[in-house]
Design a protein around this motif. Sequence first.
Motif, mmCIF file in Angstrom:
data_model
loop_
_atom_site.group_PDB
_atom_site.id
_atom_site.type_symbol
_atom_site.label_atom_id
_atom_site.label_comp_id
_atom_site.label_asym_id
_atom_site.label_seq_id
_atom_site.Cartn_x
_atom_site.Cartn_y
_atom_site.Cartn_z
ATOM 1 N N GLY A 190 -0.656 5.787 7.193
ATOM 2 C CA GLY A 190 0.448 6.471 6.565
ATOM 3 C C GLY A 190 0.164 8.064 5.698
ATOM 4 O O GLY A 190 0.404 8.762 5.675
ATOM 5 N N ILE A 191 -0.993 7.600 5.040
ATOM 6 C CA ILE A 191 -1.411 8.866 4.234
ATOM 7 C C ILE A 191 -1.902 10.044 4.920
ATOM 8 O O ILE A 191 -1.669 11.162 4.668
ATOM 9 N N PHE B 241 -5.416 12.669 -3.017
ATOM 10 C CA PHE B 241 -6.201 11.986 -3.920
ATOM 11 C C PHE B 241 -6.279 10.606 -3.113
ATOM 12 O O PHE B 241 -7.308 9.831 -3.282
ATOM 13 N N LYS B 242 -5.158 10.279 -2.531
ATOM 14 C CA LYS B 242 -5.235 8.884 -2.079
ATOM 15 C C LYS B 242 -5.949 8.960 -0.766
ATOM 16 O O LYS B 242 -6.530 7.919 -0.253
ATOM 17 N N LEU B 243 -5.938 10.063 -0.060
ATOM 18 C CA LEU B 243 -6.659 10.142 1.252
ATOM 19 C C LEU B 243 -8.187 9.982 1.046
ATOM 20 O O LEU B 243 -8.884 9.501 1.783
ATOM 21 N N ALA B 244 -8.464 10.539 -0.217
ATOM 22 C CA ALA B 244 -10.033 10.362 -0.463
ATOM 23 C C ALA B 244 -10.438 9.022 -0.709
ATOM 24 O O ALA B 244 -11.648 8.097 -0.361
ATOM 25 N N ARG C 139 -10.097 6.617 5.028
ATOM 26 C CA ARG C 139 -10.811 6.136 6.013
ATOM 27 C C ARG C 139 -10.371 4.917 6.941
ATOM 28 O O ARG C 139 -10.994 4.345 7.922
ATOM 29 N N HIS C 140 -9.499 4.348 6.322
ATOM 30 C CA HIS C 140 -8.792 3.028 7.154
ATOM 31 C C HIS C 140 -7.814 3.280 8.040
ATOM 32 O O HIS C 140 -7.355 2.567 8.540
ATOM 33 N N ALA C 141 -7.513 4.650 8.305
ATOM 34 C CA ALA C 141 -6.337 5.223 9.065
ATOM 35 C C ALA C 141 -6.631 4.879 10.705
ATOM 36 O O ALA C 141 -7.915 4.809 11.075
#
Length: 256
Positions: free
Chosen positions: A180-181, A55-58, A62-64
């Motif tokens: 981190g995600i 859920f947090k990845l969505a 994109r900021h990784a």
Amino acid sequence: MDYLIICAVALLVSGLTLFSGFGLGTLLMPAFALFFPLDIAVAQTAVVHLANNLFKLALLGRHAERSVVLKFGVPAVICAFIGAYLMTSLVDFDPIFEYRMMGELRSVNPLAFVIAILMIAFAILEGVPRFAKLSFDPRYLPLGGILSGFFGGLSGHQGALRSAFLIKAGLKKETFIGTGIVISVLVDLVRLAVYGTHFRLTTPEQPGLIVAPMLSAFAGALLGRQLLHKVTLRTVQLLVSFMLIIIALGLGTGII
């Protein structure tokens, strides 16, 4: 009753993660361990943890920062496999010691003993401010991946070490969170793949005991955000650390 208790605990601990400084897996796994065999508890926590991270990845994936994901994530994935395989191997070992308490035979298997030690160690690491502020030079990112991945695969304790190594990587807030995600999702996928080849990820009679706490964890996160907006409460940190250590001692002595 199992559903009610597990869902209530999932909602509560998910809310606590927003302001206590502890990760969802750190708090949820001991709750599952009160009701299920430890291997299933670790696996169920991994499923809920992965769903929460997806859920947090969505939202933020994109900021990784790709270079950091490679330096930290590749060793983390490899060592997560090793840690997860070790966890599944410990399940089959005979108890390391047995004793009687109040007329009942208590036994402690290697997995429970190892998890208990890790719970105590990470309760201190995540709950004591001096340890919580640990950070490492960026050149140690691969080492951070090795440690975070291994313990993530073994018991799910990965967040504290990951943050300690990423905090000095020169990342902006959104990039730090997104990186981190992504790494956490990779570790969760690897350990669940290993767990799933060795045992069921839930009890066959109650498969809903993964979905229900998953939804409760989402609700707890939303509720906690509305109430406290990630304000760290020192009293709550100490209380949670104490409770985790008590549960760990119960696991390590065969009482739980």
